[in-house]
Design a protein around this motif. Structure first.
Motif, PDB file in Angstrom:
ATOM      1  N   GLU A 127      57.050  46.044  35.799  1.00  0.00           N
ATOM      2  CA  GLU A 127      57.179  44.516  36.139  1.00  0.00           C
ATOM      3  C   GLU A 127      58.510  43.971  36.330  1.00  0.00           C
ATOM      4  OE1 GLU A 127      56.010  40.422  33.685  1.00  0.00           O
ATOM      5  OE2 GLU A 127      54.958  42.453  33.095  1.00  0.00           O
ATOM      6  N   ALA A 128      59.766  44.649  35.910  1.00  0.00           N
ATOM      7  CA  ALA A 128      60.873  44.395  36.403  1.00  0.00           C
ATOM      8  C   ALA A 128      61.155  44.669  37.846  1.00  0.00           C
ATOM      9  CB  ALA A 128      61.855  45.230  35.552  1.00  0.00           C
ATOM     10  N   GLN A 129      60.635  45.683  37.941  1.00  0.00           N
ATOM     11  CA  GLN A 129      60.838  46.029  39.609  1.00  0.00           C
ATOM     12  C   GLN A 129      60.166  44.951  40.549  1.00  0.00           C
ATOM     13  OE1 GLN A 129      59.476  50.515  39.090  1.00  0.00           O
ATOM     14  NE2 GLN A 129      61.130  50.564  40.622  1.00  0.00           N
ATOM     15  N   GLN A 130      59.076  44.398  40.047  1.00  0.00           N
ATOM     16  CA  GLN A 130      58.650  43.467  40.906  1.00  0.00           C
ATOM     17  C   GLN A 130      59.323  42.189  40.855  1.00  0.00           C
ATOM     18  OE1 GLN A 130      54.607  42.494  40.843  1.00  0.00           O
ATOM     19  NE2 GLN A 130      53.917  44.613  41.663  1.00  0.00           N
ATOM     20  N   TRP A 131      59.827  41.967  40.079  1.00  0.00           N
ATOM     21  CA  TRP A 131      60.687  40.742  39.797  1.00  0.00           C
ATOM     22  C   TRP A 131      61.881  40.950  40.607  1.00  0.00           C
ATOM     23  CZ3 TRP A 131      65.408  39.415  38.503  1.00  0.00           C
ATOM     24  CH2 TRP A 131      66.060  37.894  38.331  1.00  0.00           C
ATOM     25  N   ALA A 132      62.380  41.993  40.427  1.00  0.00           N
ATOM     26  CA  ALA A 132      63.775  42.309  41.155  1.00  0.00           C
ATOM     27  C   ALA A 132      63.577  42.369  42.798  1.00  0.00           C
ATOM     28  CB  ALA A 132      64.526  43.661  40.547  1.00  0.00           C
TER      29      ALA A 132
ATOM     30  N   ALA B 104      61.831  40.450  44.531  1.00  0.00           N
ATOM     31  CA  ALA B 104      61.369  39.271  45.223  1.00  0.00           C
ATOM     32  C   ALA B 104      62.628  38.575  45.544  1.00  0.00           C
ATOM     33  CB  ALA B 104      60.722  38.267  44.114  1.00  0.00           C
ATOM     34  N   MET B 105      62.789  38.060  46.792  1.00  0.00           N
ATOM     35  CA  MET B 105      64.057  37.645  47.616  1.00  0.00           C
ATOM     36  C   MET B 105      64.610  36.462  46.672  1.00  0.00           C
ATOM     37  SD  MET B 105      66.070  38.690  49.811  1.00  0.00           S
ATOM     38  CE  MET B 105      65.375  39.991  50.876  1.00  0.00           C
TER      39      MET B 105
ATOM     40  N   ALA C  81      75.425  40.588  45.640  1.00  0.00           N
ATOM     41  CA  ALA C  81      74.460  39.940  46.293  1.00  0.00           C
ATOM     42  C   ALA C  81      73.876  40.191  47.631  1.00  0.00           C
ATOM     43  CB  ALA C  81      74.826  38.201  46.038  1.00  0.00           C
ATOM     44  N   GLY C  82      74.931  40.379  48.500  1.00  0.00           N
ATOM     45  CA  GLY C  82      74.755  40.582  49.747  1.00  0.00           C
ATOM     46  C   GLY C  82      73.761  41.553  50.081  1.00  0.00           C
ATOM     47  N   ARG C  83      74.149  42.657  49.771  1.00  0.00           N
ATOM     48  CA  ARG C  83      73.400  43.961  50.160  1.00  0.00           C
ATOM     49  C   ARG C  83      71.850  43.993  49.470  1.00  0.00           C
ATOM     50  NH1 ARG C  83      77.742  48.314  52.068  1.00  0.00           N
ATOM     51  NH2 ARG C  83      79.506  46.646  52.889  1.00  0.00           N
ATOM     52  N   LEU C  84      71.984  43.249  48.088  1.00  0.00           N
ATOM     53  CA  LEU C  84      70.595  43.082  47.641  1.00  0.00           C
ATOM     54  C   LEU C  84      69.633  42.263  48.687  1.00  0.00           C
ATOM     55  CD1 LEU C  84      71.165  41.929  43.989  1.00  0.00           C
ATOM     56  CD2 LEU C  84      69.772  43.850  44.719  1.00  0.00           C
ATOM     57  N   LYS C  85      70.287  41.431  49.552  1.00  0.00           N
ATOM     58  CA  LYS C  85      69.325  40.710  50.563  1.00  0.00           C
ATOM     59  C   LYS C  85      69.321  41.320  51.827  1.00  0.00           C
ATOM     60  CE  LYS C  85      71.023  36.253  48.275  1.00  0.00           C
ATOM     61  NZ  LYS C  85      71.729  35.303  48.507  1.00  0.00           N
ATOM     62  N   GLY C  86      69.860  42.408  51.992  1.00  0.00           N
ATOM     63  CA  GLY C  86      69.915  43.058  53.388  1.00  0.00           C
ATOM     64  C   GLY C  86      71.169  42.422  54.293  1.00  0.00           C
ATOM     65  N   ASP C  87      72.175  41.511  53.792  1.00  0.00           N
ATOM     66  CA  ASP C  87      72.989  40.902  54.366  1.00  0.00           C
ATOM     67  C   ASP C  87      74.322  41.761  54.265  1.00  0.00           C
ATOM     68  OD1 ASP C  87      71.139  38.925  55.225  1.00  0.00           O
ATOM     69  OD2 ASP C  87      72.020  37.538  53.505  1.00  0.00           O
ATOM     70  N   ILE C  88      74.731  42.534  55.410  1.00  0.00           N
ATOM     71  CA  ILE C  88      75.835  43.505  55.304  1.00  0.00           C
ATOM     72  C   ILE C  88      76.993  43.022  56.126  1.00  0.00           C
ATOM     73  CG2 ILE C  88      76.421  46.014  55.420  1.00  0.00           C
ATOM     74  CD1 ILE C  88      73.299  46.388  55.594  1.00  0.00           C
ATOM     75  N   ASN C  89      78.242  43.109  55.382  1.00  0.00           N
ATOM     76  CA  ASN C  89      79.180  42.693  56.036  1.00  0.00           C
ATOM     77  C   ASN C  89      79.938  44.170  56.007  1.00  0.00           C
ATOM     78  OD1 ASN C  89      81.861  42.484  56.891  1.00  0.00           O
ATOM     79  ND2 ASN C  89      82.455  41.008  55.269  1.00  0.00           N
TER      80      ASN C  89
ATOM     81  N   LYS D  58      65.386  48.159  47.985  1.00  0.00           N
ATOM     82  CA  LYS D  58      64.105  47.903  47.566  1.00  0.00           C
ATOM     83  C   LYS D  58      63.543  48.583  46.349  1.00  0.00           C
ATOM     84  CE  LYS D  58      63.490  48.474  52.381  1.00  0.00           C
ATOM     85  NZ  LYS D  58      64.975  48.288  52.532  1.00  0.00           N
ATOM     86  N   PHE D  59      62.896  47.622  45.563  1.00  0.00           N
ATOM     87  CA  PHE D  59      62.396  48.074  44.097  1.00  0.00           C
ATOM     88  C   PHE D  59      61.105  48.281  43.810  1.00  0.00           C
ATOM     89  CE2 PHE D  59      66.443  45.594  43.853  1.00  0.00           C
ATOM     90  CZ  PHE D  59      67.353  46.471  42.944  1.00  0.00           C
ATOM     91  N   TRP D  60      60.123  47.647  44.690  1.00  0.00           N
ATOM     92  CA  TRP D  60      58.810  47.881  44.385  1.00  0.00           C
ATOM     93  C   TRP D  60      58.003  48.131  45.732  1.00  0.00           C
ATOM     94  CZ3 TRP D  60      55.656  48.839  40.584  1.00  0.00           C
ATOM     95  CH2 TRP D  60      54.404  48.518  40.693  1.00  0.00           C
ATOM     96  N   LYS D  61      58.063  47.079  46.806  1.00  0.00           N
ATOM     97  CA  LYS D  61      57.182  47.072  47.911  1.00  0.00           C
ATOM     98  C   LYS D  61      57.267  48.318  48.637  1.00  0.00           C
ATOM     99  CE  LYS D  61      61.070  45.107  50.816  1.00  0.00           C
ATOM    100  NZ  LYS D  61      61.545  43.773  51.418  1.00  0.00           N
TER     101      LYS D  61
END
Length: 432
Positions: A282-287, A289-290, A314-322, A337-340
């Motif tokens: 359940e934690a993986q599904q929550w984590a 979600a964008m 935050a950045g790389r959690l979203k796939g935004d990479i500097n 990615k944690f669930w999908k």
């Protein structure tokens, strides 16, 4: 020690922030009410689980922070920070009953190396199992600012001549990873070898705990390193180095960390293990979600967890990479990615690759029966049982233990049905 409990209290209320509670309430539509009503209660109310300060420990941290362990009847689960992967190993050997830990957020190959006694004192095997995968992607290979004009990226070839010159001068390049035979070691070795750089000959490889990577590069102790987040992003934010490549660029949707448990804990507490797995799922599904990524970064950044600015997470959690070398990419699909895409399910084919790479670099003997060892350590059956009890939708439960052949950035293909053919295709290797 956790206390014995007769039955699972299925009406435990979720604790935590109002926002988190609302989000998880919405998640219950994915897990039908009463889906686990027939499950037997946990044998004990908790367990001691280790974690390293890495973003991919998020499922354990969220399960604790948001009361999910309590929700599933194991409120006394402890999520305990470990100083290094070596410390994680040592505390697993001790076990929870001896002031160690019962399980951990762990490098996917490590339970295998422990189960075979390859990394334990006196080569004493410790029976371990992998019961879930925690994440895909979002590790990084970072390089010192001294190499910013060399042109190194996913292709490490520009470093070959530079590193050869350093070796000839008697000061070989120092490349850090987090544990011999672990995921970060395998990623950086693959990256170097694909460019014709032998990690056993052309550079000096060293072991450094993840939270110490940035500080060590800052003082010039290393030329490159491979580690998970948030440390690559922190390196960039502090202007100390740059990311040459993320590991998702080496192998997109690759497995990374796992949830591992001692076999004796599993044997004594099967219902507790099921409850832990449900909380983590359940934690993986929550984590995943964008819309939750910023809140997740805030939680992980807390002093009690990572003690870093949320901006480092935050950045790389979203796939935004500097990348830190002038390259900035957004919405890359390389987010953690944690669930999908079946992230949580521990595919046996993925563990077969880790073992084959450990054979490649001499951490396991060439005579290793990969399939037999995977079948012994990988307990995907426990994951399936917990998913069914939780009411996970059928589409999120893989129909096979194999994801099939995998293709890497350099064109190499790993067929889990024929690991030897993959090994034969590799030019640089060091078989034991």
């Amino acid at each position: 020690m956790p206390t014995k409990v007769p039955t699972l209290n299925r009406r435990l209320f979720l604790t935590g922030s109002t926002a988190a509670a609302a989000t998880l309430a919405a998640a219950r539509t994915l897990f039908p009410s009463g889906a686990f009503a027939q499950a037997a209660g946990p044998e004990v109310t908790g367990a001691k689980l280790g974690f390293i300060a890495l973003t991919d420990a998020a499922p354990l941290i969220i399960a604790k922070e948001m009361g999910l362990f309590a929700k599933y009847g194991v409120p006394d689960v402890e999520v305990l920070k470990q100083a290094s992967w070596g410390a994680t190993r040592d505390n697993l050997v001790l076990g929870g009953a001896a002031n160690g830990i019962d399980g951990a957020h762990i490098l996917s190959p490590l339970p295998y190396l422990m189960a075979t006694g390859k990394v334990t004192q006196n080569n004493q095997p410790l029976p371990m199992s992998i019961i879930a995968r925690l994440n895909y992607d979002s590790q990084g290979i970072s390089v010192s600012q001294a190499y910013k004009d060399v042109g190194v990226g996913l292709d490490a070839t520009p470093l070959k001549e530079v590193f050869a010159a350093k070796k000839a001068a008697g000061t070989p390049a120092s490349v850090a990873m987090t544990f011999p035979g672990g995921t970060h070691d395998l990623w950086v070795r693959y990256w170097l070898a694909a460019a014709g750089i032998d990690p056993n000959v052309d550079v000096s490889t060293i072991t450094v705990p993840p939270p110490q990577m940035v500080a060590n590069m800052k003082v010039g102790n290393m030329d490159a390193f491979c580690v998970g987040e948030p440390w690559n992003e922190q390196l960039v934010n502090q202007g100390i180095g740059f990311t040459a490549a993320t590991t998702g660029e080496i192998w997109k949707h690759h497995p990374e960390k796992a949830l591992g448990l001692r076999d004796d804990f599993i044997a004594a507490n099967p219902n507790t293990v099921r409850a832990i797995l449900m909380a983590v799922m359940e934690a993986q599904q929550w984590a995943d979600a964008m819309e939750n990524k910023d809140e997740l970064a805030q939680i992980l950044g807390k002093r009690g967890w990572f003690n870093v600015p949320p901006a480092d997470v935050a950045g790389r959690l979203k796939g935004d990479i500097n990348y830190g070398n002038g390259r900035v990419a957004t919405a890359t699909g390389l987010e953690m990615k944690f669930w999908k895409d079946h992230t949580s399910y521990p595919f046996k084919s993925h563990d077969a690759w880790f073992l084959t790479e450990d054979i490649r670099w001499g951490y396991l003997p060439a005579t290793t029966d990969v399939k037999a060892l995977v079948d012994k350590v990988n307990r995907e059956d426990l994951w399936r049982d917990a998913a069914k009890t939780l009411g996970v939708v059928e589409a999120d439960i893989p129909t096979s233990t194999s994801r099939g052949p995998e293709t890497f950035f350099d064109g190499k293909i790993f067929d889990p049905e024929n690991p030897s053919a993959y090994l034969d295709s590799l030019t640089i290797k060091a078989l034991a």
